[in-house]
Design a protein around this motif. Sequence first.
Motif, PDB file in Angstrom:
ATOM      1  N   CYS A  66       3.666  -4.223  -6.167  1.00  0.00           N
ATOM      2  CA  CYS A  66       2.454  -3.988  -6.947  1.00  0.00           C
ATOM      3  C   CYS A  66       2.845  -3.688  -8.393  1.00  0.00           C
ATOM      4  N   HIS A  67       2.217  -4.367  -9.344  1.00  0.00           N
ATOM      5  CA  HIS A  67       2.560  -4.148 -10.743  1.00  0.00           C
ATOM      6  C   HIS A  67       1.934  -2.871 -11.295  1.00  0.00           C
ATOM      7  N   ASN A  73       4.693  -3.745  -0.651  1.00  0.00           N
ATOM      8  CA  ASN A  73       3.737  -3.980   0.425  1.00  0.00           C
ATOM      9  C   ASN A  73       4.349  -4.937   1.425  1.00  0.00           C
ATOM     10  N   THR A  74       4.554  -4.472   2.655  1.00  0.00           N
ATOM     11  CA  THR A  74       5.135  -5.343   3.666  1.00  0.00           C
ATOM     12  C   THR A  74       4.068  -6.076   4.460  1.00  0.00           C
ATOM     13  N   ALA A  75       2.880  -5.515   4.579  1.00  0.00           N
ATOM     14  CA  ALA A  75       1.792  -6.180   5.313  1.00  0.00           C
ATOM     15  C   ALA A  75       0.984  -7.030   4.342  1.00  0.00           C
ATOM     16  N   LEU A  85      -1.368  -1.552  -0.423  1.00  0.00           N
ATOM     17  CA  LEU A  85      -1.673  -0.604   0.639  1.00  0.00           C
ATOM     18  C   LEU A  85      -1.117   0.782   0.358  1.00  0.00           C
ATOM     19  N   ASN A  86      -0.594   1.004  -0.838  1.00  0.00           N
ATOM     20  CA  ASN A  86       0.022   2.287  -1.182  1.00  0.00           C
ATOM     21  C   ASN A  86      -0.950   3.266  -1.824  1.00  0.00           C
TER      22      ASN A  86
END
Length: 97
Positions: A66-67, A73-75, A85-86
């Motif tokens: 993510c920038h 993100n693995t999913a 997703l963080n």
Amino acid sequence: MTRKAKPKRDASGRNFTKNNARAKSGLNRSMLNVSLGRLGVFVTYKANDFGKAVVHVNPAYTSRTCHVCQGKNTARPNQAAIICLNGCGTLLTKMQL
């Protein structure tokens, strides 16, 4: 110069003869690697000429990072979109990457 080796037929026209395709593919790979290396040297030279900086980025996980929050993100819901997703919830598309 880097085209695929074409199959060759023997005199009868039924069987294929050895055409050293594996050696040719190795040569093609090394020629293309040298070309990219020279491109990098040229871009660095021109950037220095104009007073710009060149940053070499490790390509591992660049499509999943993510920038905004720099989280990995693995999913992935699909290949076209990545949703962070963080916690920040940023929507990243291939056009933004």
